[in-house]
Design a protein around this motif. Structure first.
Motif, PDB file in Angstrom:
ATOM      1  N   GLN A   1      13.623  -0.572   7.555  1.00 53.10           N
ATOM      2  CA  GLN A   1      12.999  -0.041   6.354  1.00 53.10           C
ATOM      3  C   GLN A   1      11.502   0.052   6.573  1.00 53.10           C
ATOM      4  O   GLN A   1      10.882  -0.876   7.070  1.00 53.10           O
ATOM      5  CB  GLN A   1      13.299  -0.934   5.168  1.00 53.10           C
ATOM      6  N   GLU A   2      10.944   1.186   6.163  1.00 54.23           N
ATOM      7  CA  GLU A   2       9.516   1.358   6.335  1.00 54.23           C
ATOM      8  C   GLU A   2       8.770   0.565   5.269  1.00 54.23           C
ATOM      9  O   GLU A   2       9.110   0.625   4.092  1.00 54.23           O
ATOM     10  CB  GLU A   2       9.146   2.845   6.216  1.00 54.23           C
ATOM     11  N   GLN A   3       7.746  -0.161   5.713  1.00 59.74           N
ATOM     12  CA  GLN A   3       7.035  -0.970   4.738  1.00 59.74           C
ATOM     13  C   GLN A   3       5.617  -1.271   5.173  1.00 59.74           C
ATOM     14  O   GLN A   3       5.257  -1.127   6.339  1.00 59.74           O
ATOM     15  CB  GLN A   3       7.773  -2.287   4.493  1.00 59.74           C
TER      16      GLN A   3
ATOM     17  N   ASN B   1      -0.180  -2.302  14.989  1.00 61.66           N
ATOM     18  CA  ASN B   1       0.119  -1.422  13.846  1.00 61.66           C
ATOM     19  C   ASN B   1      -0.483  -1.975  12.554  1.00 61.66           C
ATOM     20  O   ASN B   1       0.175  -2.032  11.505  1.00 61.66           O
ATOM     21  CB  ASN B   1       1.631  -1.242  13.671  1.00 61.66           C
TER      22      ASN B   1
ATOM     23  N   SER C   1       4.996  -0.614   9.509  1.00 69.21           N
ATOM     24  CA  SER C   1       6.063  -0.280  10.447  1.00 69.21           C
ATOM     25  C   SER C   1       5.542   0.777  11.417  1.00 69.21           C
ATOM     26  O   SER C   1       4.578   1.491  11.115  1.00 69.21           O
ATOM     27  CB  SER C   1       7.285   0.233   9.699  1.00 69.21           C
ATOM     28  N   GLY C   2       6.179   0.885  12.561  1.00 68.45           N
ATOM     29  CA  GLY C   2       5.722   1.833  13.554  1.00 68.45           C
ATOM     30  C   GLY C   2       5.731   3.264  13.053  1.00 68.45           C
ATOM     31  O   GLY C   2       4.819   4.046  13.350  1.00 68.45           O
ATOM     32  N   TYR C   3       6.755   3.597  12.282  1.00 68.71           N
ATOM     33  CA  TYR C   3       6.854   4.958  11.753  1.00 68.71           C
ATOM     34  C   TYR C   3       5.679   5.280  10.841  1.00 68.71           C
ATOM     35  O   TYR C   3       5.046   6.324  10.949  1.00 68.71           O
ATOM     36  CB  TYR C   3       8.170   5.134  10.999  1.00 68.71           C
TER      37      TYR C   3
ATOM     38  N   TYR D   1       2.772   3.787  10.683  1.00 64.05           N
ATOM     39  CA  TYR D   1       1.493   3.753  11.380  1.00 64.05           C
ATOM     40  C   TYR D   1       1.234   5.033  12.155  1.00 64.05           C
ATOM     41  O   TYR D   1       0.099   5.485  12.255  1.00 64.05           O
ATOM     42  CB  TYR D   1       1.457   2.539  12.313  1.00 64.05           C
TER      43      TYR D   1
ATOM     44  N   TYR E   1       3.711   5.548   0.538  1.00 63.89           N
ATOM     45  CA  TYR E   1       4.081   4.154   0.729  1.00 63.89           C
ATOM     46  C   TYR E   1       3.007   3.251   0.131  1.00 63.89           C
ATOM     47  O   TYR E   1       1.820   3.476   0.346  1.00 63.89           O
ATOM     48  CB  TYR E   1       4.237   3.820   2.220  1.00 63.89           C
TER      49      TYR E   1
END
Length: 126
Positions: free
Chosen positions: A1-3, A76, A25-27, A29, A115
Motif C-alpha cells: 500500500q502506498e503511504q 525515500n 513508499s518507493g512508488y 517517491y 496522498y
C-alpha cells in the motif's frame, strides 16, 4: 500500500528547532512531487513548502529563511528542518504528494493532493 509516514514532531520553545521526516513508499517517491502542509486549530490547511518535479524548492512566505526542505533518495524520505520556530508555527504538519505533473502542489495548493500522511503535531511555546 502506498503511504506517507511522518515523524519528528514535538514541543519546543519559541526560537527552537525541529526536523520532521516523511518516509514514502518507493512508488510515491518516484512518481510525485512532495511537500509539507500544516493546519492549525480552527484554520484551513496551508502549504509550507514543496519540492517540485525539477527539484526546485517553493516555500510559503511565512517560513522563508527559517524552514528548509531536503531529501534522502536512498531512504525515500523528505525532511523539513524548522528553525527559529514561532508560536504561530504550531500546527499539525502533514506530508503530501501529488502525482506528476504536479499542477497544484507546485503552488502550495491542496486541491490536487493524491496522498496525505497522518500528520505530526508541532507545538511551540512562547
Amino acid at each position: 500500500q502506498e503511504q506517507l509516514v511522518e515523524s519528528g514532531g514535538g514541543s519546543v520553545q519559541a526560537g527552537g528547532s525541529l526536523r520532521l521526516s516523511c518516509a514514502a513508499s518507493g512508488y510515491i517517491y518516484s512518481t510525485t512531487c512532495m511537500g509539507w502542509f500544516r493546519q492549525a486549530a480552527g484554520k484551513a490547511r496551508e502549504g509550507v513548502g514543496i519540492i517540485s518535479s525539477d527539484g526546485s524548492l517553493v516555500y510559503a512566505d511565512s517560513v522563508k529563511g527559517r524552514f528548509a526542505i531536503s531529501t534522502d533518495n536512498a531512504k525515500n524520505t523528505l525532511y523539513l528542518q524548522m528553525n527559529s520556530l514561532k508560536p504561530e508555527d504550531a500546527a499539525m504538519y502533514y506530508c503530501a504528494a501529488e502525482l506528476r505533473p504536479c499542477t497544484y502542489i507546485s503552488d502550495l495548493k491542496t486541491n490536487g493532493i493524491d496522498y496525505w500522511g497522518e500528520g505530526t503535531q508541532v507545538t511551540v511555546s512562547s
